[in-house]
Design an enzyme around this catalytic site. Structure first.
Site, PDB file in Angstrom:
ATOM      1  CB  SER A   5      -0.861   0.048   1.271  1.00 12.42           C
ATOM      2  OG  SER A   5      -1.693  -1.054   1.364  1.00 12.42           O
TER       3      SER A   5
ATOM      4  CG  HIS B 178      -2.245  -1.026  -4.395  1.00 10.15           C
ATOM      5  ND1 HIS B 178      -2.736   0.243  -4.193  1.00 10.15           N
ATOM      6  CD2 HIS B 178      -2.384  -1.665  -3.201  1.00 10.15           C
ATOM      7  CE1 HIS B 178      -3.152   0.362  -2.950  1.00 10.15           C
ATOM      8  NE2 HIS B 178      -2.951  -0.782  -2.323  1.00 10.15           N
TER       9      HIS B 178
ATOM     10  CD  GLU C 169      -3.201   2.852  -7.088  1.00 10.70           C
ATOM     11  OE1 GLU C 169      -3.325   4.081  -7.177  1.00 10.70           O
ATOM     12  OE2 GLU C 169      -2.796   2.300  -6.038  1.00 10.70           O
TER      13      GLU C 169
ATOM     14  CG  ASN D 208      -3.424   3.564  -0.293  1.00 12.51           C
ATOM     15  OD1 ASN D 208      -4.642   3.616  -0.180  1.00 12.51           O
ATOM     16  ND2 ASN D 208      -2.754   2.427  -0.241  1.00 12.51           N
TER      17      ASN D 208
HETATM   18  N1  CAA Z   1     -17.812 -11.511  -4.978  1.00  6.39           N
HETATM   19  C1  CAA Z   1     -18.348 -10.840  -6.027  1.00  6.39           C
HETATM   20  N2  CAA Z   1     -19.223  -9.822  -5.883  1.00  6.39           N
HETATM   21  C2  CAA Z   1     -19.590  -9.501  -4.635  1.00  6.39           C
HETATM   22  C3  CAA Z   1     -19.088 -10.171  -3.490  1.00  6.39           C
HETATM   23  C4  CAA Z   1     -18.155 -11.211  -3.715  1.00  6.39           C
HETATM   24  N3  CAA Z   1     -17.605 -11.873  -2.712  1.00  6.39           N
HETATM   25  N4  CAA Z   1     -19.626  -9.623  -2.395  1.00  6.39           N
HETATM   26  C5  CAA Z   1     -20.429  -8.626  -2.822  1.00  6.39           C
HETATM   27  N5  CAA Z   1     -20.400  -8.556  -4.158  1.00  6.39           N
HETATM   28  C6  CAA Z   1     -21.057  -7.587  -5.034  1.00  6.39           C
HETATM   29  C7  CAA Z   1     -22.539  -7.495  -4.799  1.00  6.39           C
HETATM   30  O1  CAA Z   1     -23.226  -8.358  -5.666  1.00  6.39           O
HETATM   31  C8  CAA Z   1     -22.820  -6.024  -5.091  1.00  6.39           C
HETATM   32  O2  CAA Z   1     -22.933  -5.793  -6.479  1.00  6.39           O
HETATM   33  P1  CAA Z   1     -24.283  -5.128  -7.068  1.00  6.39           P
HETATM   34  O3  CAA Z   1     -24.348  -3.754  -6.461  1.00  6.39           O
HETATM   35  O4  CAA Z   1     -24.046  -5.166  -8.539  1.00  6.39           O
HETATM   36  O5  CAA Z   1     -25.378  -6.028  -6.599  1.00  6.39           O
HETATM   37  C9  CAA Z   1     -21.577  -5.319  -4.626  1.00  6.39           C
HETATM   38  O6  CAA Z   1     -20.552  -6.289  -4.659  1.00  6.39           O
HETATM   39  C10 CAA Z   1     -21.736  -4.741  -3.225  1.00  6.39           C
HETATM   40  O7  CAA Z   1     -22.099  -5.836  -2.384  1.00  6.39           O
HETATM   41  P2  CAA Z   1     -23.006  -5.681  -1.084  1.00  6.39           P
HETATM   42  O8  CAA Z   1     -24.258  -4.940  -1.430  1.00  6.39           O
HETATM   43  O9  CAA Z   1     -23.161  -6.962  -0.353  1.00  6.39           O
HETATM   44  O10 CAA Z   1     -22.055  -4.921  -0.218  1.00  6.39           O
HETATM   45  P3  CAA Z   1     -22.266  -3.591   0.480  1.00  6.39           P
HETATM   46  O11 CAA Z   1     -23.263  -2.707  -0.121  1.00  6.39           O
HETATM   47  O12 CAA Z   1     -22.369  -3.909   1.923  1.00  6.39           O
HETATM   48  O13 CAA Z   1     -20.863  -2.973   0.111  1.00  6.39           O
HETATM   49  C11 CAA Z   1     -18.537  -2.762   0.092  1.00  6.39           C
HETATM   50  C12 CAA Z   1     -19.709  -3.518   0.649  1.00  6.39           C
HETATM   51  C13 CAA Z   1     -18.325  -3.149  -1.356  1.00  6.39           C
HETATM   52  C14 CAA Z   1     -17.342  -3.167   0.914  1.00  6.39           C
HETATM   53  C15 CAA Z   1     -18.839  -1.237   0.172  1.00  6.39           C
HETATM   54  O14 CAA Z   1     -19.191  -0.882   1.476  1.00  6.39           O
HETATM   55  C16 CAA Z   1     -17.639  -0.405  -0.232  1.00  6.39           C
HETATM   56  O15 CAA Z   1     -17.380  -0.176  -1.409  1.00  6.39           O
HETATM   57  N6  CAA Z   1     -16.906   0.089   0.791  1.00  6.39           N
HETATM   58  C17 CAA Z   1     -15.681   0.902   0.545  1.00  6.39           C
HETATM   59  C18 CAA Z   1     -14.548  -0.025   0.211  1.00  6.39           C
HETATM   60  C19 CAA Z   1     -13.301   0.733  -0.068  1.00  6.39           C
HETATM   61  O16 CAA Z   1     -13.215   1.956  -0.045  1.00  6.39           O
HETATM   62  N7  CAA Z   1     -12.248  -0.033  -0.326  1.00  6.39           N
HETATM   63  C20 CAA Z   1     -10.901   0.523  -0.532  1.00  6.39           C
HETATM   64  C21 CAA Z   1     -10.129   0.386   0.753  1.00  6.39           C
HETATM   65  S1  CAA Z   1      -8.517   1.097   0.624  1.00  6.39           S
HETATM   66  C22 CAA Z   1      -7.613  -0.080  -0.134  1.00  6.39           C
HETATM   67  O17 CAA Z   1      -8.041  -1.161  -0.429  1.00  6.39           O
HETATM   68  C23 CAA Z   1      -6.188   0.278  -0.469  1.00  6.39           C
HETATM   69  C24 CAA Z   1      -5.165   0.085   0.576  1.00  6.39           C
HETATM   70  O18 CAA Z   1      -3.983  -0.078   0.180  1.00  6.39           O
HETATM   71  C25 CAA Z   1      -5.437   0.182   2.013  1.00  6.39           C
HETATM   72  P1  NAD Z   2      -3.337  -9.175   6.813  1.00  8.67           P
HETATM   73  O1  NAD Z   2      -2.734  -8.846   8.123  1.00  8.67           O
HETATM   74  O2  NAD Z   2      -4.800  -9.421   6.712  1.00  8.67           O
HETATM   75  O3  NAD Z   2      -2.610 -10.450   6.172  1.00  8.67           O
HETATM   76  C1  NAD Z   2      -1.242 -10.598   6.062  1.00  8.67           C
HETATM   77  C2  NAD Z   2      -0.962 -12.104   6.025  1.00  8.67           C
HETATM   78  O4  NAD Z   2       0.380 -12.314   5.587  1.00  8.67           O
HETATM   79  C3  NAD Z   2      -1.098 -12.782   7.388  1.00  8.67           C
HETATM   80  O5  NAD Z   2      -2.037 -13.823   7.282  1.00  8.67           O
HETATM   81  C4  NAD Z   2       0.313 -13.309   7.674  1.00  8.67           C
HETATM   82  O6  NAD Z   2       0.324 -14.545   8.340  1.00  8.67           O
HETATM   83  C5  NAD Z   2       0.864 -13.459   6.271  1.00  8.67           C
HETATM   84  N1  NAD Z   2       2.317 -13.485   6.183  1.00  8.67           N
HETATM   85  C6  NAD Z   2       3.232 -12.767   6.891  1.00  8.67           C
HETATM   86  N2  NAD Z   2       4.487 -13.054   6.461  1.00  8.67           N
HETATM   87  C7  NAD Z   2       4.359 -13.974   5.457  1.00  8.67           C
HETATM   88  C8  NAD Z   2       5.274 -14.647   4.588  1.00  8.67           C
HETATM   89  N3  NAD Z   2       6.586 -14.432   4.677  1.00  8.67           N
HETATM   90  N4  NAD Z   2       4.774 -15.511   3.664  1.00  8.67           N
HETATM   91  C9  NAD Z   2       3.431 -15.719   3.556  1.00  8.67           C
HETATM   92  N5  NAD Z   2       2.521 -15.102   4.356  1.00  8.67           N
HETATM   93  C10 NAD Z   2       2.981 -14.242   5.273  1.00  8.67           C
HETATM   94  O7  NAD Z   2      -2.901  -7.988   5.821  1.00  8.67           O
HETATM   95  P2  NAD Z   2      -3.635  -7.485   4.509  1.00  8.67           P
HETATM   96  O8  NAD Z   2      -4.628  -6.463   4.883  1.00  8.67           O
HETATM   97  O9  NAD Z   2      -4.041  -8.660   3.696  1.00  8.67           O
HETATM   98  O10 NAD Z   2      -2.432  -6.697   3.798  1.00  8.67           O
HETATM   99  C11 NAD Z   2      -1.451  -7.399   3.048  1.00  8.67           C
HETATM  100  C12 NAD Z   2      -0.745  -6.429   2.132  1.00  8.67           C
HETATM  101  O11 NAD Z   2      -1.701  -5.811   1.247  1.00  8.67           O
HETATM  102  C13 NAD Z   2      -0.033  -5.282   2.854  1.00  8.67           C
HETATM  103  O12 NAD Z   2       1.115  -4.941   2.117  1.00  8.67           O
HETATM  104  C14 NAD Z   2      -1.072  -4.155   2.787  1.00  8.67           C
HETATM  105  O13 NAD Z   2      -0.496  -2.881   2.898  1.00  8.67           O
HETATM  106  C15 NAD Z   2      -1.663  -4.392   1.398  1.00  8.67           C
HETATM  107  N6  NAD Z   2      -3.019  -3.892   1.198  1.00  8.67           N
HETATM  108  C16 NAD Z   2      -3.933  -3.944   2.204  1.00  8.67           C
HETATM  109  C17 NAD Z   2      -5.244  -3.482   1.958  1.00  8.67           C
HETATM  110  C18 NAD Z   2      -6.304  -3.529   3.009  1.00  8.67           C
HETATM  111  O14 NAD Z   2      -7.360  -2.911   2.833  1.00  8.67           O
HETATM  112  N7  NAD Z   2      -6.113  -4.241   4.127  1.00  8.67           N
HETATM  113  C19 NAD Z   2      -5.585  -2.996   0.679  1.00  8.67           C
HETATM  114  C20 NAD Z   2      -4.606  -2.986  -0.344  1.00  8.67           C
HETATM  115  C21 NAD Z   2      -3.314  -3.426  -0.067  1.00  8.67           C
END
Ligand code: CAA
Ligand code: NAD
Length: 286
Positions: free
Chosen positions: A119, A140, A152, A190
């Site tokens: 991330s 990503h 990404e 991010n």
């Molecule tokens: N497989 C396939 N499709 C699925 C599914 C699955 N396991 N689960 C749900 N879906 C589909 C559903 O059919 C639905 O599609 P339609 O609208 O076409 O019917 C859609 O996905 C939404 O499903 P739900 O109605 O059950 O889910 P919801 O309304 O409770 O939404 C959510 C759940 C998708 C998580 C929504 O709340 C959301 O978009 N939240 C924000 C998520 C977000 O911002 N993610 C980014 C996080 S940051 C990141 O990832 C980067 C990082 O590095 C940290």
């Molecule tokens: P998580 O804590 O849910 O899972 C990480 C897993 O990796 C754990 O189950 C751990 O046992 C395993 N692990 C640790 N060392 C390992 C190794 N050497 N070999 C195999 N498995 C190992 O974390 P996450 O949320 O799945 O995040 C994983 C990566 O994805 C991070 O780099 C995070 O920044 C990125 N990411 C996270 C999100 C999010 O929304 N959580 C979204 C995009 C990207």
């Protein structure tokens, strides 16, 4: 280059989702976790997600069965030796990622492409642990992987054009919409999302509003599917804290600094949905 066998490192929130979409698209997928228990937990998360997809009419029972049969798990990194592509999704920690990739670099075939789902780390610093920076890219995904359309694709100054094309085409083959991002900490999404999430924690700390009002404000006022505090619980507070530390160290800008409340919650084991408690409580009757 044709991708047949895909390795996924880690079966946590992201690794299990990535393995699920690869298996659903017919790629032979092998997941590596650190223990059998964690591998089993990852597989049961995949089963639950596929069950939900069937319930929602997004997946048929036949293809679900086929996807399950293309998935396998291992605890040995060396078992990823036959993969054409390895996607790493382990903890957001540079040393852990470098250690895993340096072992894989020795085990895998020279043609194999390595990708990280990091991330916030740069792909350049992770790929430096290998002798194949030209066959190393960022891939990503977003949480929840089966639902979020974006991926990404990150090319470093060392990534070859052929590798970028293979990775971009692979992401498209998963039904995702890839965008290209430069190799800067946080890439595109991010870079914008993390300061917003951290600001929501600061707003809560400063008493700007209750957790419910902060979340409802962004849901109903801006049309976000989840408010920022619930989204933090969903992403994982431990992961967000690691991301903030890395981005703050990179940019030295206050907007990336982890707020004290986030740190205290992580120290108290409140990681969000995955640990049963974060800004909200999860589990039966909550
Ligand atoms: N497989 C396939 N499709 C699925 C599914 C699955 N396991 N689960 C749900 N879906 C589909 C559903 O059919 C639905 O599609 P339609 O609208 O076409 O019917 C859609 O996905 C939404 O499903 P739900 O109605 O059950 O889910 P919801 O309304 O409770 O939404 C959510 C759940 C998708 C998580 C929504 O709340 C959301 O978009 N939240 C924000 C998520 C977000 O911002 N993610 C980014 C996080 S940051 C990141 O990832 C980067 C990082 O590095 C940290
Ligand atoms: P998580 O804590 O849910 O899972 C990480 C897993 O990796 C754990 O189950 C751990 O046992 C395993 N692990 C640790 N060392 C390992 C190794 N050497 N070999 C195999 N498995 C190992 O974390 P996450 O949320 O799945 O995040 C994983 C990566 O994805 C991070 O780099 C995070 O920044 C990125 N990411 C996270 C999100 C999010 O929304 N959580 C979204 C995009 C990207």
């Amino acid at each position: 280059m044709k991708i047949g066998r895909v390795g996924v490192l880690g079966a946590g929130l992201m690794g299990s989702g990535i393995a699920e979409v690869c298996a659903k698209m017919g790629y032979e997928t092998v997941i590596r976790e650190v223990s059998d228990d964690l591998a089993k937990k990852g597989v049961s998360r995949i089963k639950g997600s596929m069950g939900k997809a069937v319930e929602k009419g997004k997946l048929e029972a036949g293809p679900r069965h086929a996807a399950r049969s293309t998935l396998s798990t291992t605890t040995r990194l060396e078992d990823l030796a036959g993969c054409d592509l390895v996607i790493e999704a382990i903890v957001e920690n540079l040393d852990a990622k470098k250690e895993a990739f340096s072992i894989l670099d020795r085990a895998c075939a020279p043609h194999a492409i390595f990708c990280s789902n990091t991330s916030s780390l740069t792909i350049t610093e992770i790929s430096a642990a290998t002798g194949r920076p030209d066959r190393f890219a960022g891939l990503h995904f977003f949480n929840p992987v089966p639902v979020m359309k974006l991926v990404e694709v990150v090319r470093t100054i060392a990534t070859s054009e052929a590798t970028e094309k293979t990775v971009f085409d692979f992401a498209t083959s998963l039904g995702k919409h890839p965008i290209r991002a430069h190799d800067n900490s946080g890439f595109v999404v991010n870079r914008l999302l993390v300061p917003y999430l951290l600001d929501a924690v600061r707003a809560l700390e400063e008493g700007v509003g209750t957790r419910e009002d902060i979340d409802k404000g962004m849901e109903l006022g801006c049309g976000h599917p989840m408010g920022p505090l619930r989204l933090l619980d969903f992403v994982g507070l431990d992961t967000t804290y690691a991301i903030a530390e890395i981005m703050f160290n990179e940019y030295r800008e206050k907007r990336f600094a982890p707020p004290p409340l986030l740190k205290r919650m992580v120290l108290a084991g409140r990681y969000g949905k995955k640990s049963g408690r974060g800004f909200y409580e999860y589990g039966e009757g909550r």
